[in-house]
Design a protein around this motif. Structure first.
Motif, mmCIF file in Angstrom:
data_model
loop_
_atom_site.group_PDB
_atom_site.id
_atom_site.type_symbol
_atom_site.label_atom_id
_atom_site.label_comp_id
_atom_site.label_asym_id
_atom_site.label_seq_id
_atom_site.Cartn_x
_atom_site.Cartn_y
_atom_site.Cartn_z
ATOM 1 N N TRP A 341 -48.081 41.073 -25.760
ATOM 2 C CA TRP A 341 -47.992 41.689 -27.084
ATOM 3 C C TRP A 341 -47.049 42.885 -27.101
ATOM 4 O O TRP A 341 -46.444 43.185 -28.141
ATOM 5 N N LEU A 342 -46.890 43.561 -25.980
ATOM 6 C CA LEU A 342 -45.910 44.642 -25.912
ATOM 7 C C LEU A 342 -44.515 44.103 -26.213
ATOM 8 O O LEU A 342 -43.774 44.654 -27.037
ATOM 9 N N PHE A 343 -44.145 42.993 -25.586
ATOM 10 C CA PHE A 343 -42.803 42.464 -25.769
ATOM 11 C C PHE A 343 -42.702 41.514 -26.960
ATOM 12 O O PHE A 343 -41.596 41.254 -27.450
ATOM 13 N N LEU A 382 -49.180 38.141 -35.394
ATOM 14 C CA LEU A 382 -49.555 39.530 -35.107
ATOM 15 C C LEU A 382 -50.922 39.850 -35.691
ATOM 16 O O LEU A 382 -51.746 40.521 -35.044
ATOM 17 N N ALA A 383 -51.186 39.366 -36.900
ATOM 18 C CA ALA A 383 -52.487 39.622 -37.530
ATOM 19 C C ALA A 383 -53.621 39.016 -36.712
ATOM 20 O O ALA A 383 -54.674 39.637 -36.526
ATOM 21 N N LYS A 384 -53.428 37.805 -36.213
ATOM 22 C CA LYS A 384 -54.466 37.170 -35.395
ATOM 23 C C LYS A 384 -54.661 37.910 -34.070
ATOM 24 O O LYS A 384 -55.767 37.969 -33.539
ATOM 25 N N ALA A 385 -53.567 38.500 -33.556
ATOM 26 C CA ALA A 385 -53.660 39.202 -32.269
ATOM 27 C C ALA A 385 -54.532 40.452 -32.364
ATOM 28 O O ALA A 385 -55.218 40.817 -31.404
ATOM 29 N N VAL A 386 -54.515 41.130 -33.521
ATOM 30 C CA VAL A 386 -55.267 42.387 -33.643
ATOM 31 C C VAL A 386 -56.574 42.220 -34.397
ATOM 32 O O VAL A 386 -57.385 43.153 -34.431
ATOM 33 N N TYR A 391 -58.392 47.348 -29.392
ATOM 34 C CA TYR A 391 -57.168 47.495 -28.610
ATOM 35 C C TYR A 391 -56.538 46.124 -28.413
ATOM 36 O O TYR A 391 -57.224 45.102 -28.400
ATOM 37 N N ILE A 392 -55.231 46.109 -28.195
ATOM 38 C CA ILE A 392 -54.492 44.859 -28.146
ATOM 39 C C ILE A 392 -54.658 44.130 -26.816
ATOM 40 O O ILE A 392 -54.504 42.919 -26.736
ATOM 41 N N ALA A 393 -55.023 44.868 -25.747
ATOM 42 C CA ALA A 393 -55.148 44.241 -24.421
ATOM 43 C C ALA A 393 -56.380 44.796 -23.707
ATOM 44 O O ALA A 393 -56.370 45.936 -23.254
ATOM 45 N N GLY A 394 -57.425 44.011 -23.627
ATOM 46 C CA GLY A 394 -58.632 44.466 -22.938
ATOM 47 C C GLY A 394 -59.441 45.440 -23.778
ATOM 48 O O GLY A 394 -59.326 45.501 -25.004
ATOM 49 N N TYR A 403 -47.069 51.036 -28.674
ATOM 50 C CA TYR A 403 -45.902 50.338 -29.218
ATOM 51 C C TYR A 403 -46.271 49.446 -30.403
ATOM 52 O O TYR A 403 -45.649 49.522 -31.471
ATOM 53 N N VAL A 404 -47.282 48.613 -30.225
ATOM 54 C CA VAL A 404 -47.681 47.721 -31.313
ATOM 55 C C VAL A 404 -48.208 48.532 -32.489
ATOM 56 O O VAL A 404 -47.871 48.282 -33.651
ATOM 57 N N GLY A 405 -49.041 49.542 -32.191
ATOM 58 C CA GLY A 405 -49.597 50.364 -33.264
ATOM 59 C C GLY A 405 -48.523 51.084 -34.057
ATOM 60 O O GLY A 405 -48.617 51.200 -35.282
ATOM 61 N N SER A 406 -47.483 51.584 -33.362
ATOM 62 C CA SER A 406 -46.403 52.277 -34.058
ATOM 63 C C SER A 406 -45.706 51.350 -35.046
ATOM 64 O O SER A 406 -45.432 51.724 -36.194
#
Length: 460
Positions: A341-343, A382-386, A391-394, A403-406
């Motif tokens: 998700w970062l990249f 992206l919507a499904k990921a969050v 938090y996006i990972a763990g 990064y994603v939040g920004s």
């Protein structure tokens, strides 16, 4: 709000600022007009408040005025209780005991209902990242109070040992580490030292040559950006003009009105010293000196020793791995989501939002050629990921959330990303982090100063 309450609140706001604060900032914090603020300051001066300053120069409250004690509000009591409990869990034994005693004394003098609320606070302090520490912090605190030189044996990040003679003047308590800040006679510069890497400490009877408060001011001045133009960023600069000879571990090349704000937030999260080099758009970013750092002539970029890193996502990943004590790199089992998700945000999200904002409408053939695919597919992914995740990972906050939040926060704010419940909920859990608020405050001051100068410029 009554006028009396407003005047008392103005006094409290002024007390919180140790340096001159602009009238615009005060008015905004109090929710009043600038004209009302000027009248209130005149009223406080009339009853004896020593407020220095004038319109356009900022205001500073001098000590001396005594007002009747005020009863604590519920939120003030919660803040006091939480702060004292944090010290009890995170500081050394001496401060921990003092915090417990102070909490007991405060509770004893409160009326019954407030005493009950104080004792029954729902705000808890969880376990921290405990590190074995050879030197008691009381030794360091005593040297600071007495303004004495301190001899330390120190082990750096690479495991190299050295003996230093330092002039300590502050200890910084972060969630995952503690730093003692002082002037290092070996390096002839200000340095910060991780207390868990200090293997021995011996206070000397010799006082250091300048007062602790003077050293603190010099150190703070050395951290301020030196290349900010007074005309464009007057609100973000220091009055200090002379060249600073202080050395810093990280140099951060930025412009407040750019996506470099992501890295600014990240740097505040890791809690390491850094120096900002603020570059204006245009010629300064295309100068031979900066092009040697980033041939693209864009910000952000950082220099860490001999290492140069550009691109916001890469910088976030680098800082998380280089400073693992900050806790912004997830556990191994969450690394897949972390890097994914970062990249994803650095690639498809960045490209899709930029193309849409620029007015490009992709054909089906273009969607196959471009790595981002369609805007709709990117937003849905992206919507499904969050969705439903803090938090996006763990289960912990990481550099990927910075990064994603920004991108989500800025995208919704500036209209490049549609507002969806999944994005709103995810961003709500991140935006009030103290590190983000500090970086946002800096950006807000820069935007205000540039708007006043009438020289708004595009992002880079």
């Amino acid at each position: 709000m009554s006028r009396t309450t407003r005047l008392l609140e103005l006094m409290q706001v002024l007390r919180r600022h140790r340096r001159p604060v602009s009238g615009n900032s005060l008015a905004r914090e109090l929710g009043v007009s600038l004209r009302t603020l000027y009248r209130d300051i005149a009223s406080l001066r009339a009853i004896g408040a020593e407020i220095d300053g004038e319109p356009g120069m900022g205001y500073l409250l001098r000590p001396g005025l005594m007002l009747p004690p005020l009863m604590f509000t519920e939120e003030e009591l919660e803040a006091l209780a939480l702060g004292l409990r944090w010290v009890g869990r995170r500081a050394d034994d001496g401060l921990s005991l003092a915090a417990g005693d102070a909490l007991a004394k405060l509770t004893a003098v409160l009326p019954g209902e407030l005493r009950h609320r104080m004792q029954d606070s729902a705000l808890w302090v969880g376990p921290g990242w405990e590190r074995p520490q050879v030197v008691d912090l009381e030794t360091l605190r005593r040297a600071i109070r007495r303004e004495r030189k301190l001899h330390i044996d120190y082990r750096d990040q690479q495991g190299k040992r050295s003996s230093r003679l330092i002039w300590p003047f502050a200890i910084a308590f972060f969630e995952s580490t503690r730093l003692v800040v002082g002037w290092c006679e070996l390096r002839q510069a200000f340095r910060s030292f991780r207390t868990d890497r200090i293997e021995a400490a011996s206070p000397l009877e010799e006082r250091y040559p300048r007062a602790r408060a003077v050293l603190e001011r010099e150190w703070l001045d050395s951290l301020l950006p030196e290349s900010v133009s007074v005309e464009s960023y007057a609100g973000a600069t220091s009055n200090r003009r002379e060249e600073c000879h202080m050395q810093h571990d990280i140099v951060f090349y930025t412009n407040p009105l750019s996506r470099a704000g992501i890295v600014h937030w990240m740097l505040e999260e890791i809690g390491q010293p850094y120096r900002m080099e603020v570059l204006e758009f245009g010629a300064p970013m295309k100068s031979p000196t900066y092009l040697a750092v980033n041939p693209m002539g864009k910000v952000p970029a950082i220099r860490h020793g001999d290492t140069v890193v550009t691109e916001a996502a890469a910088i976030c990943a680098y800082l998380a791995e280089t400073f693992p004590e900050a806790g912004l790199l997830p556990a191994a089992e969450a690394r897949g989501d972390y890097y994914r998700w970062l990249f994803f945000a650095a690639g498809p999200v960045e490209m899709a939002l930029s193309l849409k904002h620029a007015g490009f409408s992709l054909t089906a053939e273009h969607e196959m050629q471009f790595g981002c695919g369609s805007y709709e597919a990117v937003v849905e992914t992206l919507a499904k990921a969050v969705a439903g995740r803090r938090y996006i990972a763990g289960d912990t906050f990481t550099a990927a959330d910075v990064y994603v939040g920004s991108h989500i926060g800025w995208g919704m704010q500036f209209g490049t990303l549609e507002r969806r419940p999944e994005f709103e909920a995810y961003w709500a859990g991140l935006r009030d982090r103290p590190a983000n608020r500090r970086s946002e405050a800096y950006i807000a001051e820069a935007m205000q100063a540039q708007a006043a100068a009438g020289s708004a410029q595009p992002t880079s």
